[in-house]
Design an enzyme around this catalytic site. Structure first.
Site, short mmCIF file in Angstrom:
data_model
loop_
_atom_site.label_atom_id
_atom_site.label_comp_id
_atom_site.label_asym_id
_atom_site.label_seq_id
_atom_site.Cartn_x
_atom_site.Cartn_y
_atom_site.Cartn_z
N ASP A 30 13.71 -23.26 3.21
CA ASP A 30 13.87 -22.62 3.99
C ASP A 30 13.15 -21.41 4.45
OD1 ASP A 30 16.58 -23.13 6.73
OD2 ASP A 30 15.22 -21.95 6.85
N THR A 85 16.81 -30.61 14.66
CA THR A 85 16.13 -31.78 15.89
C THR A 85 16.71 -31.12 16.91
OG1 THR A 85 17.35 -33.77 16.14
CG2 THR A 85 15.29 -33.49 14.88
N GLU A 146 22.75 -38.11 8.27
CA GLU A 146 24.57 -37.79 7.31
C GLU A 146 25.14 -37.64 8.30
OE1 GLU A 146 23.98 -36.02 4.71
OE2 GLU A 146 26.40 -35.80 5.87
N PHE A 147 26.90 -37.86 8.68
CA PHE A 147 27.34 -37.76 9.72
C PHE A 147 28.52 -37.08 9.20
CE2 PHE A 147 26.57 -42.71 8.30
CZ PHE A 147 25.45 -42.69 9.67
N ARG A 149 31.59 -33.19 9.02
CA ARG A 149 31.67 -32.95 10.67
C ARG A 149 31.33 -31.74 10.69
NH1 ARG A 149 37.49 -35.21 9.97
NH2 ARG A 149 36.17 -35.14 7.72
N GLY A 261 40.56 -32.14 26.98
CA GLY A 261 40.33 -31.16 27.10
C GLY A 261 39.37 -30.37 27.83
N CYS A 268 25.28 -31.18 18.27
CA CYS A 268 24.80 -32.31 17.74
C CYS A 268 25.01 -33.49 19.38
CB CYS A 268 25.68 -32.87 17.02
SG CYS A 268 25.31 -31.86 15.87
N LYS A 331 34.02 -25.49 18.13
CA LYS A 331 35.56 -26.45 18.16
C LYS A 331 35.92 -25.34 16.35
CE LYS A 331 33.85 -28.97 13.99
NZ LYS A 331 33.68 -30.82 13.94
N ARG A 338 26.23 -23.92 19.45
CA ARG A 338 25.69 -24.47 20.35
C ARG A 338 26.07 -25.15 21.09
NH1 ARG A 338 22.52 -26.63 15.76
NH2 ARG A 338 24.26 -27.03 14.86
C1 UGA Z 1 29.38 -34.46 15.61
C2 UGA Z 1 29.87 -35.77 14.32
O1 UGA Z 1 31.23 -35.95 14.76
C3 UGA Z 1 29.33 -36.03 12.74
O2 UGA Z 1 30.22 -37.36 12.67
C4 UGA Z 1 27.68 -36.02 13.23
O3 UGA Z 1 27.99 -35.60 11.32
C5 UGA Z 1 27.52 -34.62 13.77
O4 UGA Z 1 28.29 -34.55 14.58
C6 UGA Z 1 26.38 -34.33 13.39
O5 UGA Z 1 25.65 -35.26 14.43
O6 UGA Z 1 25.84 -33.71 12.87
P1 UGA Z 1 30.40 -32.44 14.93
O7 UGA Z 1 29.40 -31.70 15.86
O8 UGA Z 1 30.60 -31.34 13.22
O9 UGA Z 1 29.88 -33.73 14.55
O10 UGA Z 1 31.83 -31.82 15.76
P2 UGA Z 1 33.12 -33.17 15.83
O11 UGA Z 1 33.61 -33.21 15.15
O12 UGA Z 1 32.32 -34.21 16.67
O13 UGA Z 1 33.43 -32.37 17.41
C7 UGA Z 1 32.18 -32.64 18.91
C8 UGA Z 1 32.72 -31.68 19.84
O14 UGA Z 1 33.49 -33.12 20.25
C9 UGA Z 1 33.34 -30.33 20.07
O15 UGA Z 1 32.79 -29.68 20.41
C10 UGA Z 1 35.32 -31.15 19.83
O16 UGA Z 1 36.04 -29.58 20.51
C11 UGA Z 1 34.66 -32.21 21.57
N1 UGA Z 1 35.81 -33.30 20.21
C12 UGA Z 1 35.67 -33.99 19.73
C13 UGA Z 1 36.57 -33.76 22.34
O17 UGA Z 1 36.88 -32.67 22.69
N2 UGA Z 1 37.76 -33.77 22.18
C14 UGA Z 1 38.49 -35.01 20.44
O18 UGA Z 1 39.07 -35.72 20.40
C15 UGA Z 1 37.05 -34.71 19.47
#
Ligand code: UGA
Length: 441
Positions: A30, A85, A146-147, A149, A261, A268, A331, A338
């Protein structure tokens, strides 16, 4: 295997550590010296549950090293591109500066037959463009989205839901011989999860790049769908949490990602749906993703509605009112701010004349750097002292478990705005609080 990981942020640092845990010899590269210094010392440069323990464990094996010098990647069989990105300033499209720079800097150290595996979320077509750039090196570019969380990154990397390989194909859509060799390399990298039965989807590069943005778009759509229902619930006195429970019992719908909410934020989902719309426009198929505009709009409306709710409980004006915001991370179980809905609402209220104090178990330092004008407190009780209204904006377990009586003893007025629909309204009301939430009576 010898593996290099280029880019050691939330994605790359976890990927590097997990690959070492699987037994590979890993070098993480990095440009950020502070990040590399922390990782070299075996410590995590950001908050991610389980990562400090994993780093300590694998650093001790000698299989995981870090460097700011790209030359250290030389000799690896597989090079994973894990750089960010972000959204381009003032536009929807993704900023590919870091992906392009990483590839350019890696090129001199590639040998024929090396595998360059893209993990960053990119607009479809990027892999093909990078492959053309790297053609002279003889390396093979594949896409391996990659998926993971945040908050579950270590688990998701070691035990993924699925693995996707996007391999180069010929005009007939058949995987090229170089693509077959690259597949064998990836199979060895992921030998452990594959042996554990992780589903593997082998496809072409375009599909693999699309899979990632399609998945995130679907998740964003689920969240905005339930938040649209929350708007309906607000107009009718219905309860969106019961509605979500009821429709979620249908296995075709499912209850996950139907938590209404403040909506989605983070590094992401918001930028991915926007970059996807921008890419669709470039491809001449913007109509296909027109609905994502609405998904984005519903999401942003929740933040505005939350400020309106605060105004309502403050009898028409938040000017001069003290607001405590519980949560700054986008979260729980993350220090990532971000595009955080919590901070966005906090900043809006501050701009509109409220005195806002924000607290978070992990994200205060990042939040302060992003919004230096906000006030910060270490604990919920401290933030809430003298508050006219308390907003639960990020559902950390410690905020879900708050005691209404203890909190009630320090506030100026007992007004709770539940931005994540995680509190028991009856419990808070019976303790004398005004309880308001998005999509609940
Ligand atoms: C998300 C995807 O879930 C991953 O699969 C993916 O790999 C990742 O982006 C990425 O592209 O790198 P992440 O950004 O860590 O993961 O967070 P999430 O758990 O998806 O939550 C995203 C947002 O949605 C948070 O602000 C959360 O509070 C909100 N959320 C989630 C809700 O408002 N309601 C829900 O029911 C679930």
């Amino acid at each position: 295997m010898k593996i290099s990981v280029v880019g050691c942020g939330y994605l790359g640092a976890v990927h590097a550590a997990c690959m070492a845990e699987l037994g590979h010899e890993v070098i993480g590269v990095d440009v950020d010296e502070r990040k590399i210094a922390a990782l070299q010392a075996g410590t995590a440069p950001f908050y991610e549950p389980g990562l400090p323990e994993l780093l300590a464990r694998v650093s001790a094996t000698g299989r995981l090293t870090f460097s700011t010098d790209m030359a250290a990647a030389a000799g690896a069989d597989a090079h994973f591109i894990c750089v960010g990105t972000p959204q381009t300033h003032g536009e929807f499209r993704a900023d590919l500066t870091y992906v392009d720079a990483a590839t350019r800097q890696l090129a001199p150290f590639l040998r024929p037959g090396d595998v360059v595996a893209g993990k960053s979320t990119v607009p479809v077509g990027t892999a093909e463009r990078l492959a053309a750039t790297l053609e002279a090196t003889g390396a093979t570019v594949v896409w391996n989205p990659e998926f993971l969380r945040e908050g579950f990154a270590v688990h998701d990397t070691l035990h993924p839901d699925r693995l996707v390989y996007g391999l180069p194909t010929d005009e007939d859509g058949v995987t090229t011989p170089a693509g077959e060799k690259a597949k064998a390399v990836l199979d060895e990298v992921y030998a452990a999860p594959l042996a554990a039965g992780t589903p593997l989807v082998v496809t072409d590069r375009a599909t693999a790049q699309l899979v990632k943005v399609a998945a995130n778009s679907f998740l964003a759509t689920k969240i905005s769908f339930i938040n649209a229902m929350a708007e309906l619930c607000e107009a009718t006195g219905a309860d969106v949490t019961r509605l979500a429970d009821a429709i979620g019992f249908d296995p075709r719908i499912g209850r996950k990602f139907l938590n209404a909410g403040l909506g989605f934020g983070g590094g992401c989902l918001p930028k991915d749906i926007r970059a996807f719309m921008a890419r669709a426009g470039e491809l001449g198929v913007s109509d296909a993703l027109g609905f994502l505009q609405e998904i984005d709009a519903i999401n942003m409306r929740r933040r505005v509605r939350m400020v309106d709710l605060a105004r309502e409980v403050c009898h028409g004006s938040i000017v001069g009112r003290r607001v405590a915001v519980l949560g700054a991370a986008f979260k729980p179980d993350s220090d990532d701010v971000r595009d955080s809905p919590a901070l966005s609402v906090a900043a809006q209220m501050q701009l509109q004349g409220a005195h806002v104090t924000v607290t978070d178990p992990q994200a205060i330092a990042n939040a302060r750097a992003a919004w230096p004008d906000l006030r910060f407190a270490e604990t919920a009780l401290e933030a809430a002292r003298g508050a006219d209204v308390v907003l639960l904006a990020t559902e950390w377990p410690e905020y879900r478990e708050l005691d209404p009586d203890r909190l009630g003893a320090v506030v100026a007025a007992k007004a709770m705005l539940d931005g994540r629909n995680v509190l028991d309204p009856a419990r808070w009301r019976s303790a004398g609080w005004t309880y308001r939430a998005l999509g609940r009576p």
